[in-house]
Scaffold this active site. Sequence first.
Site, PDB file in Angstrom:
ATOM      1  N   LYS A  39      -8.319   2.048   1.838  1.00 37.07           N
ATOM      2  CA  LYS A  39      -7.148   0.803   2.432  1.00 37.07           C
ATOM      3  C   LYS A  39      -5.506   2.313   2.923  1.00 37.07           C
ATOM      4  O   LYS A  39      -6.015   2.974   2.458  1.00 37.07           O
ATOM      5  CB  LYS A  39      -6.770   0.433   0.971  1.00 37.07           C
ATOM      6  CG  LYS A  39      -5.607  -0.429   1.911  1.00 37.07           C
ATOM      7  CD  LYS A  39      -4.584  -0.734   0.143  1.00 37.07           C
ATOM      8  CE  LYS A  39      -3.795  -0.250   0.027  1.00 37.07           C
ATOM      9  NZ  LYS A  39      -2.891  -0.226   1.376  1.00 37.07           N
TER      10      LYS A  39
ATOM     11  N   GLU B 278      -2.895  12.918  -5.224  1.00 40.53           N
ATOM     12  CA  GLU B 278      -1.498  13.762  -4.111  1.00 40.53           C
ATOM     13  C   GLU B 278      -0.676  13.192  -4.162  1.00 40.53           C
ATOM     14  O   GLU B 278      -1.035  12.315  -3.478  1.00 40.53           O
ATOM     15  CB  GLU B 278      -2.517  14.089  -3.720  1.00 40.53           C
ATOM     16  CG  GLU B 278      -2.445  15.245  -1.916  1.00 40.53           C
ATOM     17  CD  GLU B 278      -1.486  15.098  -1.369  1.00 40.53           C
ATOM     18  OE1 GLU B 278      -0.394  15.784  -1.721  1.00 40.53           O
ATOM     19  OE2 GLU B 278      -1.088  14.883  -0.378  1.00 40.53           O
TER      20      GLU B 278
ATOM     21  N   CYS C 227       4.217  15.750   2.810  1.00 44.87           N
ATOM     22  CA  CYS C 227       3.991  15.471   0.810  1.00 44.87           C
ATOM     23  C   CYS C 227       4.652  17.486   0.570  1.00 44.87           C
ATOM     24  O   CYS C 227       5.124  17.798  -0.327  1.00 44.87           O
ATOM     25  CB  CYS C 227       2.445  15.258   0.313  1.00 44.87           C
ATOM     26  SG  CYS C 227       1.446  16.073   0.970  1.00 44.87           S
TER      27      CYS C 227
ATOM     28  N   GLU D 228      12.694  13.884  -3.038  1.00 44.39           N
ATOM     29  CA  GLU D 228      12.232  14.332  -2.073  1.00 44.39           C
ATOM     30  C   GLU D 228      12.782  13.248  -1.016  1.00 44.39           C
ATOM     31  O   GLU D 228      12.065  11.850  -1.714  1.00 44.39           O
ATOM     32  CB  GLU D 228      10.423  12.979  -2.341  1.00 44.39           C
ATOM     33  CG  GLU D 228       8.824  13.657  -1.034  1.00 44.39           C
ATOM     34  CD  GLU D 228       7.517  12.946  -1.965  1.00 44.39           C
ATOM     35  OE1 GLU D 228       7.775  12.332  -1.791  1.00 44.39           O
ATOM     36  OE2 GLU D 228       6.803  14.172  -0.958  1.00 44.39           O
TER      37      GLU D 228
HETATM   38  P1  NAI Z   1       3.875   4.293  -1.622  1.00 45.60           P
HETATM   39  O1  NAI Z   1       2.586   5.622  -2.233  1.00 45.60           O
HETATM   40  O2  NAI Z   1       3.986   3.124  -1.521  1.00 45.60           O
HETATM   41  O3  NAI Z   1       2.254   4.135  -0.324  1.00 45.60           O
HETATM   42  C1  NAI Z   1       1.546   5.079  -0.192  1.00 45.60           C
HETATM   43  C2  NAI Z   1       0.075   4.050  -0.880  1.00 45.60           C
HETATM   44  O4  NAI Z   1      -0.494   3.553  -1.783  1.00 45.60           O
HETATM   45  C3  NAI Z   1       0.391   2.302   0.383  1.00 45.60           C
HETATM   46  O5  NAI Z   1      -1.220   2.515   0.966  1.00 45.60           O
HETATM   47  C4  NAI Z   1       1.011   1.544  -0.210  1.00 45.60           C
HETATM   48  O6  NAI Z   1       0.194   0.326  -0.051  1.00 45.60           O
HETATM   49  C5  NAI Z   1      -0.162   2.274  -1.818  1.00 45.60           C
HETATM   50  N1  NAI Z   1       0.357   1.574  -2.471  1.00 45.60           N
HETATM   51  C6  NAI Z   1       1.235   0.796  -2.891  1.00 45.60           C
HETATM   52  N2  NAI Z   1       2.007   0.255  -4.476  1.00 45.60           N
HETATM   53  C7  NAI Z   1       0.888   0.365  -4.846  1.00 45.60           C
HETATM   54  C8  NAI Z   1      -0.287   0.046  -5.884  1.00 45.60           C
HETATM   55  N3  NAI Z   1       0.746  -0.003  -6.888  1.00 45.60           N
HETATM   56  N4  NAI Z   1      -1.142   0.113  -6.549  1.00 45.60           N
HETATM   57  C9  NAI Z   1      -2.478   0.989  -5.738  1.00 45.60           C
HETATM   58  N5  NAI Z   1      -2.030   1.339  -4.016  1.00 45.60           N
HETATM   59  C10 NAI Z   1      -0.657   0.981  -4.098  1.00 45.60           C
HETATM   60  O7  NAI Z   1       4.816   5.300  -0.980  1.00 45.60           O
HETATM   61  P2  NAI Z   1       5.476   3.935   0.134  1.00 45.60           P
HETATM   62  O8  NAI Z   1       5.965   3.077  -0.587  1.00 45.60           O
HETATM   63  O9  NAI Z   1       4.725   4.657   1.383  1.00 45.60           O
HETATM   64  O10 NAI Z   1       6.516   5.852   0.317  1.00 45.60           O
HETATM   65  C11 NAI Z   1       7.628   6.288  -0.657  1.00 45.60           C
HETATM   66  C12 NAI Z   1       7.583   7.581  -0.130  1.00 45.60           C
HETATM   67  O11 NAI Z   1       6.520   8.312  -1.179  1.00 45.60           O
HETATM   68  C13 NAI Z   1       8.106   7.696   0.568  1.00 45.60           C
HETATM   69  O12 NAI Z   1       9.986   8.145   0.744  1.00 45.60           O
HETATM   70  C14 NAI Z   1       7.626   9.456   0.261  1.00 45.60           C
HETATM   71  O13 NAI Z   1       8.528  10.382  -0.746  1.00 45.60           O
HETATM   72  C15 NAI Z   1       6.698   9.436  -1.289  1.00 45.60           C
HETATM   73  N6  NAI Z   1       5.302   9.616  -0.224  1.00 45.60           N
HETATM   74  C16 NAI Z   1       4.422  10.355   0.047  1.00 45.60           C
HETATM   75  C17 NAI Z   1       3.360  10.852  -0.163  1.00 45.60           C
HETATM   76  C18 NAI Z   1       2.299  11.989  -0.580  1.00 45.60           C
HETATM   77  O14 NAI Z   1       2.015  12.586   0.917  1.00 45.60           O
HETATM   78  N7  NAI Z   1       2.569  12.687  -0.645  1.00 45.60           N
HETATM   79  C19 NAI Z   1       2.933   9.692   1.787  1.00 45.60           C
HETATM   80  C20 NAI Z   1       3.159   9.011   1.532  1.00 45.60           C
HETATM   81  C21 NAI Z   1       4.526   8.160   0.683  1.00 45.60           C
END
Ligand code: NAI
Length: 796
Positions: free
Chosen positions: A192, A266, A300, A397
């Site tokens: 996804k 990650e 990240c 972050e």
């Molecule tokens: P997120 O962690 O919510 O989203 C990442 C993925 O997880 C998306 O595909 C989302 O649809 C999915 N997701 C969301 N809730 C889920 C759940 N309960 N179970 C399974 N999958 C789920 O990140 P978001 O809200 O887009 O960004 C928030 C913060 O997260 C950012 O500001 C940043 O600090 C951090 N982040 C870190 C990343 C990294 O590469 N380490 C990448 C994206 C966000």
Amino acid sequence: MTTPVAELYQTLPYGPAPEAAEPAHQWLDAHQRQFGQYIDGAFTSPARLFDTINPANKQLLAQVTQASPEEVNTAVSAARRAFPGWSATPGHVRARYLYALARQVQKHSRLLAVLETLDNGKPIRETRDIDIPLVARHFYHHAGWAQLLEKEFPHHEPLGVVGQIIPWNFPLLMLAWKIAPALAAGNTVVLKPAEWTPLTALLFAEICDTVGLPPGVVNILTGDGKVGQRIVDHPDIDKIAFTGSTEVGRLIRAATAGSGKKVSLELGGKSPFIVFDSADLDSVVEGVVDAIWFNQGQVCCAGSRLLVQESVSERLNSKLRERMEKLRVGDPLDKAVDIGAIVAPAQLQKIERLVKQGEAEGAHLWQPSWACPVEGYFYPPTLFTEVAPSSTISQEEIFGPVLVSTTFRTPAEAVALANNTRYGLAASVWSEDINTALDIARKVKAGVVWVNSTNLFDAASGFGGYRESGYGREGGREGLYEYLKHKPRPAWQPPKPPARKRVKNGHAPNGHAGMPHIDRTPKLYINGKQARPDSGYSLPVYDSQGRLIGEVGDGNRKDVRNAVEAARAASARWSDASGHTRAQILYYIAENLSARADEFTHNLVEMTGLTSTLCRAEVEVAIQRLFTYAAYADKNDGAVHHTPLRNVTLAMPEAIGTLAIVCPDDQPLLGFISLVAPAIAMGNAVIVVPSERHPLAATDLYQVFDTSDLPAGVVNIITGVRDALAKVLAGHNDVDAIWYMGSAQGSALVEKASVSNMKQTWVSNGLSQDWLADDASDECLRRATQIKNIWVPYGV
Ligand code: NAI
């Protein structure tokens, strides 16, 4: 009047240099800008649509489907059906598919780059020169692993159906990081993409069709976190691979606890960018640009915490401000733009909120004099100075183009500041002095360290974090293990009795026969000393006939705290000790155990009621194990990866730190030694809960340890109620990893409690004891270490 040429060189403004967007728009139009799911090799009809927009101009790009619960089921079933065929496909044939995917990515690289830039807002220069080439490289590299899999991983097999959930910051690259190793290893996939950036994943689905990938091997579901959650919860999925926020990583760990699903995470970071006065400051400035303004800081592993040696901080800050003034924010399709748009309004608001908070907490904010375009979600490069290390912006972050700068005086202070974070994803170290750079690289707790460079990635080099940045690695050999499991070993058999020195069944050796036993009441073993349990209570220990043979301390939360403190204090020294030194001590333990083999045999007979022949064999095999891990202490080498650019990339296995080990009931001595020996051989300090039923097998070791030069605190032993102690250890924030060999229920409890600091877990789920087998040493060593990749550039 004409302007003098010299003056023109000074003032020459950039003209627009836009990349053509038409091919991407044509592709979207060809799909009427509406997309369904890619399941079982075909697209479903679009339904339950939501918008995906271009963050650089807020215009609608397309609408995609929110996957329904039924569609999640259908996709998982398709992947399950495809699994037997795909996993049985010869490695060479899988390699050809992966190679074909790489070729197709290259052939469509311009379209993919433009589409990615439209959907995500990142500059075309980055999608064109970094994201898409790395995607192709990942598929090429893993075509190689598919080809070599049988030879290189002879005892392993694929896991089955893998659920993969990826973020929006590197949409296609994260897809490649997930899909390439999964397919190379023979798994099938349900992936996804993030709801904000689904388009390149859908184009990739078409590419899978083009290369004739068998239906069901790759399935792409679009939708929000609810869809992700359904994938995570699906009972027919064998592994979840996730990249995203630590918050969601925590939810995933909790949701999968006890399910037996393999998990790799990650997560976030707050990576230090450490500049010594011996650094080349002009290079540092360009490094900072790549560290925090690359991809709008939505990375990240962004170098978001600048730590500068005090003597050069003013000079560096003024150079930085000068450079920031010249950065160009704007239309990401413009080839001369440095910083594009923030992916979505929610992310922009998060950045703005944290920047306000930084100001409110007293840090000094600096932004360039120019204003950002207003038609999209833009944010200017930002520098905070005079920042307290404990402030919100130093710890949280921000995931935006915001750099937070602090000073240090000594290398030791730099390390302390660098490690003052709950994360541990990456670090950059800048110094022209190789001794300083490599010394600091060793001491920083991070999965990747770049020396005089930053944000370098390659498929051959593993990527992944320490601490709350998650666990598991992506890329390279170590990344492959995340998609493989050991083939079932034959049912574990207790060791065969040794040929020498047989003792008569039922009779204890060395004249113990017939003698009444001496009641034993060992205390706990903390920091090299016996310690009374805090509770003041003891637990009775019975022999196989139900007779009382001793009492052991009933350890509690406070005892765990003391043991963890002791282990923590010992771990830095112990992990710094040479492999040779650790080997010597393990050999010494083996020698001392051997000297008391008769006594241990007798005690095992008494405790377990097994024959003395069997118990003697258990002691002998425990001694052999100590030899095995003593041997590995200086032989579990890392690797030097062949990464492009002029780099040596050192993949170094490091101790995890403080490790909790909860032992099984059976084989009370061998179980203990088989787990503790690899852990300490690799430089960890341990807190061990021995067999609950036969704890005396472990407490008898106190004297062995005391006489073997084992430094205090390296092994700490707490007897008591196993699952209660396991829960406390799993929830303890200063324990970095926990191994639990026991019931399914206890395993679930441990995995759930581990979310507190996202510690690594290894649990047996009440299943086989195959980790006790001789050939399990590879796995034990892998579990006892984490790989740090240190990138060292060279060239004059
Ligand atoms: P997120 O962690 O919510 O989203 C990442 C993925 O997880 C998306 O595909 C989302 O649809 C999915 N997701 C969301 N809730 C889920 C759940 N309960 N179970 C399974 N999958 C789920 O990140 P978001 O809200 O887009 O960004 C928030 C913060 O997260 C950012 O500001 C940043 O600090 C951090 N982040 C870190 C990343 C990294 O590469 N380490 C990448 C994206 C966000």
